[in-house]
Design an enzyme around this catalytic site. Sequence first.
Site, PDB file in Angstrom:
ATOM      1  N   GLN A   1       0.782  -1.241   0.000  1.00 30.10           N
ATOM      2  CA  GLN A   1       0.000   0.000   0.000  1.00 30.10           C
ATOM      3  C   GLN A   1       0.815   1.292   0.000  1.00 30.10           C
ATOM      4  O   GLN A   1       0.478   2.240  -0.723  1.00 30.10           O
ATOM      5  CB  GLN A   1      -0.947   0.007   1.215  1.00 30.10           C
TER       6      GLN A   1
ATOM      7  N   ASP B   1      11.937 -10.784 -13.616  1.00 29.67           N
ATOM      8  CA  ASP B   1      12.536 -11.489 -12.472  1.00 29.67           C
ATOM      9  C   ASP B   1      13.844 -10.773 -12.138  1.00 29.67           C
ATOM     10  O   ASP B   1      14.848 -10.918 -12.849  1.00 29.67           O
ATOM     11  CB  ASP B   1      12.784 -12.961 -12.817  1.00 29.67           C
TER      12      ASP B   1
ATOM     13  N   ASN C   1       9.490   0.092  -1.917  1.00 31.58           N
ATOM     14  CA  ASN C   1       9.203  -0.060  -0.478  1.00 31.58           C
ATOM     15  C   ASN C   1       9.389  -1.513  -0.060  1.00 31.58           C
ATOM     16  O   ASN C   1       8.575  -2.094   0.637  1.00 31.58           O
ATOM     17  CB  ASN C   1       7.800   0.443  -0.114  1.00 31.58           C
TER      18      ASN C   1
ATOM     19  N   GLU D   1       1.208  -1.178   8.327  1.00 29.33           N
ATOM     20  CA  GLU D   1       0.426  -0.015   8.767  1.00 29.33           C
ATOM     21  C   GLU D   1       0.332   0.155  10.291  1.00 29.33           C
ATOM     22  O   GLU D   1       0.711   1.175  10.846  1.00 29.33           O
ATOM     23  CB  GLU D   1      -0.995  -0.136   8.173  1.00 29.33           C
TER      24      GLU D   1
ATOM     25  N   ASP E   1       0.618   3.827   5.965  1.00 31.99           N
ATOM     26  CA  ASP E   1       0.872   3.432   4.575  1.00 31.99           C
ATOM     27  C   ASP E   1       0.586   4.578   3.602  1.00 31.99           C
ATOM     28  O   ASP E   1       1.490   5.126   2.976  1.00 31.99           O
ATOM     29  CB  ASP E   1      -0.022   2.250   4.195  1.00 31.99           C
TER      30      ASP E   1
ATOM     31  N   GLY F   1      -7.771  20.927  18.440  1.00 32.84           N
ATOM     32  CA  GLY F   1      -7.446  22.347  18.426  1.00 32.84           C
ATOM     33  C   GLY F   1      -7.972  23.081  19.648  1.00 32.84           C
ATOM     34  O   GLY F   1      -8.313  22.480  20.655  1.00 32.84           O
ATOM     35  N   GLY F   2      -8.043  24.370  19.535  1.00 33.24           N
ATOM     36  CA  GLY F   2      -8.474  25.183  20.663  1.00 33.24           C
ATOM     37  C   GLY F   2      -9.985  25.324  20.759  1.00 33.24           C
ATOM     38  O   GLY F   2     -10.493  26.021  21.638  1.00 33.24           O
TER      39      GLY F   2
HETATM   40  N1  CAO Z   1      11.847 -10.322  -8.964  1.00 35.58           N
HETATM   41  C1  CAO Z   1      12.538 -11.046  -8.069  1.00 35.58           C
HETATM   42  N2  CAO Z   1      12.439 -10.868  -6.745  1.00 35.58           N
HETATM   43  C2  CAO Z   1      11.594  -9.925  -6.331  1.00 35.58           C
HETATM   44  C3  CAO Z   1      10.846  -9.130  -7.195  1.00 35.58           C
HETATM   45  C4  CAO Z   1      11.003  -9.351  -8.585  1.00 35.58           C
HETATM   46  N3  CAO Z   1      10.338  -8.647  -9.487  1.00 35.58           N
HETATM   47  N4  CAO Z   1      10.099  -8.276  -6.470  1.00 35.58           N
HETATM   48  C5  CAO Z   1      10.374  -8.537  -5.176  1.00 35.58           C
HETATM   49  N5  CAO Z   1      11.268  -9.513  -5.084  1.00 35.58           N
HETATM   50  C6  CAO Z   1      11.856 -10.089  -3.876  1.00 35.58           C
HETATM   51  C7  CAO Z   1      12.733  -9.129  -3.122  1.00 35.58           C
HETATM   52  O1  CAO Z   1      13.972  -9.033  -3.753  1.00 35.58           O
HETATM   53  C8  CAO Z   1      12.784  -9.773  -1.761  1.00 35.58           C
HETATM   54  O2  CAO Z   1      13.749 -10.781  -1.771  1.00 35.58           O
HETATM   55  P1  CAO Z   1      14.910 -10.960  -0.648  1.00 35.58           P
HETATM   56  O3  CAO Z   1      14.213 -11.032   0.653  1.00 35.58           O
HETATM   57  O4  CAO Z   1      15.567 -12.232  -1.044  1.00 35.58           O
HETATM   58  O5  CAO Z   1      15.796  -9.795  -0.734  1.00 35.58           O
HETATM   59  C9  CAO Z   1      11.451 -10.472  -1.667  1.00 35.58           C
HETATM   60  O6  CAO Z   1      10.852 -10.380  -2.952  1.00 35.58           O
HETATM   61  C10 CAO Z   1      10.440  -9.956  -0.677  1.00 35.58           C
HETATM   62  O7  CAO Z   1      10.471  -8.587  -0.489  1.00 35.58           O
HETATM   63  P2  CAO Z   1      10.002  -8.001   0.906  1.00 35.58           P
HETATM   64  O8  CAO Z   1      10.858  -8.557   1.996  1.00 35.58           O
HETATM   65  O9  CAO Z   1       9.952  -6.528   0.779  1.00 35.58           O
HETATM   66  O10 CAO Z   1       8.493  -8.557   1.048  1.00 35.58           O
HETATM   67  P3  CAO Z   1       7.724  -9.145   2.330  1.00 35.58           P
HETATM   68  O11 CAO Z   1       6.405  -9.556   1.798  1.00 35.58           O
HETATM   69  O12 CAO Z   1       8.490 -10.181   3.058  1.00 35.58           O
HETATM   70  O13 CAO Z   1       7.567  -7.878   3.291  1.00 35.58           O
HETATM   71  C11 CAO Z   1       6.863  -5.654   3.857  1.00 35.58           C
HETATM   72  C12 CAO Z   1       6.585  -6.915   3.051  1.00 35.58           C
HETATM   73  C13 CAO Z   1       5.846  -4.624   3.447  1.00 35.58           C
HETATM   74  C14 CAO Z   1       6.733  -5.954   5.352  1.00 35.58           C
HETATM   75  C15 CAO Z   1       8.290  -5.141   3.551  1.00 35.58           C
HETATM   76  O14 CAO Z   1       8.412  -4.994   2.166  1.00 35.58           O
HETATM   77  C16 CAO Z   1       8.609  -3.807   4.238  1.00 35.58           C
HETATM   78  O15 CAO Z   1       8.863  -3.739   5.439  1.00 35.58           O
HETATM   79  N6  CAO Z   1       8.623  -2.728   3.446  1.00 35.58           N
HETATM   80  C17 CAO Z   1       9.010  -1.412   3.919  1.00 35.58           C
HETATM   81  C18 CAO Z   1       7.916  -0.800   4.739  1.00 35.58           C
HETATM   82  C19 CAO Z   1       6.621  -0.705   4.005  1.00 35.58           C
HETATM   83  O16 CAO Z   1       6.503  -0.175   2.929  1.00 35.58           O
HETATM   84  N7  CAO Z   1       5.585  -1.181   4.655  1.00 35.58           N
HETATM   85  C20 CAO Z   1       4.250  -0.954   4.160  1.00 35.58           C
HETATM   86  C21 CAO Z   1       3.617  -2.194   3.822  1.00 35.58           C
HETATM   87  S1  CAO Z   1       1.959  -1.911   3.395  1.00 35.58           S
HETATM   88  O17 CAO Z   1       2.070  -0.748   2.356  1.00 35.58           O
END
Ligand code: CAO
Length: 415
Positions: free
Chosen positions: A17, A73, A96, A139, A168, A247-248
């Site tokens: 998000q 990829d 993100n 979030e 978010d 606010g006030g």
């Molecule tokens: N091709 C190959 N790999 C890909 C890819 C693509 N097109 N797109 C993503 N990936 C891979 C990433 O490289 C990552 O791999 P590694 O862990 O091996 O480096 C993996 O997908 C997962 O990415 P992630 O760790 O960001 O995803 P998650 O689902 O585990 O975590 C979240 C999600 C949101 C918790 C994390 O991304 C985060 O903390 N983001 C920053 C804060 C944020 O934006 N939070 C808001 C979330 S809601 O809007």
Amino acid sequence: MGKALDGVRILDFTHVQSGPTCTQLLAWLGADVIKVERAGEGDITRGQLRDIPGVDSLYFTMLNHNKRSITVDAKHPKGKQVLEALVKHCDVLVENFAPGALDRMGLTWEHIQSLNPRMIVASVKGFGPGPYEDCKVYENVAQCAGGSASTTGFDDGPPMVTGAQIGDSGTGLHLALGIVAALYQRKTTGRGQRVLAAMQDGVLNLCRVKLRDQQRLARTGVMEEYPQYPNTPFGDAVPRAGNASGGGQPGWILKCKGWETDPNAYIYFITQAPVWKDICEVIGRPEWLTDPCYATPKARLPHLMEIFGQIEEWTKTKDKFEAMDLLNKRDIPCGPILSMKEIAEEPSLRATGTVVEVDHPTRGKYLSVGNPIKMSESPSDVKRSPLLGEHTDEVLAELGYTQDQVAALRADKAI
Ligand code: CAO
């Protein structure tokens, strides 16, 4: 008519998000947003909270309007080459991912700079540098860590998160502003820069008034506009203030006619000082105008809850729209508690494009929130979100790949 961000190309490496909110705003302002997703699955939200089997969820469609989608990829050597071509082609990379994920893909700041020194790299992370910088964040974690939860809810209840996605969507909005500012600065420097919006910081920025109150509390030990005053002692941290206005001008949520069965038969009522006379007249309490306990804002502070109780006796005799009409005639600030159903059906929001109906090839028609920022020379038209990889061939052709090369990449599973 052109758009404000015409000609700006965004490599959109965002998911869920926060990041998608940012790039959707940039797309509405006219940027060409190329969303990079993994083949097969794509952004995880395509499949989350689905209401129609096999169809992109509303979660995804409502956050990814006006974008193009390309599958790459990022961990495949040939996929990496495509990404590098995109880095050279675009002005801004927005991501993100979890901390370190971009580096693990080989897209370090130094590498990106060597490919395109003008590129702006914009990131949402949960936390800025410090003890939690490596944490993954969603979030409500941000709402808790940014000061919102401890100051939301009622004094006799637990901390509470709010429905507004301030962690978010709020941080996505902050990031979008940082990107536009960096694009502006690039006009003079010719160089890109890194832009970071941490969710904790974004939430705290939106809770600025509570840090104000923390310091007032530390100095004076009391906050007279809070519902705790004068009966409940204050501790050393800002307490939850229920529905008190920040606010006030004291405010509270009051029941309206029908509250027994309708959970949204309520109105927000503000006892703004300049219209106190009107308030007393409307609710039939003219004696408050001369009673020293009610005549001045300061005198009223210890009686606020009782005053709102008396006003509620009046609001309970009107439905929220009737009350709104009567109060607005006298410039008494108030607002009906609108349900999402009422908002979805509100003609004036449809007329301004704040609520829009969008058609989607597999979903059909659905409602979305349009661009809340209205610009006279850069109006936003809301286009449906892309299907997964819908624009892969088109974008690769723009990058100079021939059809045979694209077919080879596909056969290699690099796209
Ligand atoms: N091709 C190959 N790999 C890909 C890819 C693509 N097109 N797109 C993503 N990936 C891979 C990433 O490289 C990552 O791999 P590694 O862990 O091996 O480096 C993996 O997908 C997962 O990415 P992630 O760790 O960001 O995803 P998650 O689902 O585990 O975590 C979240 C999600 C949101 C918790 C994390 O991304 C985060 O903390 N983001 C920053 C804060 C944020 O934006 N939070 C808001 C979330 S809601 O809007």
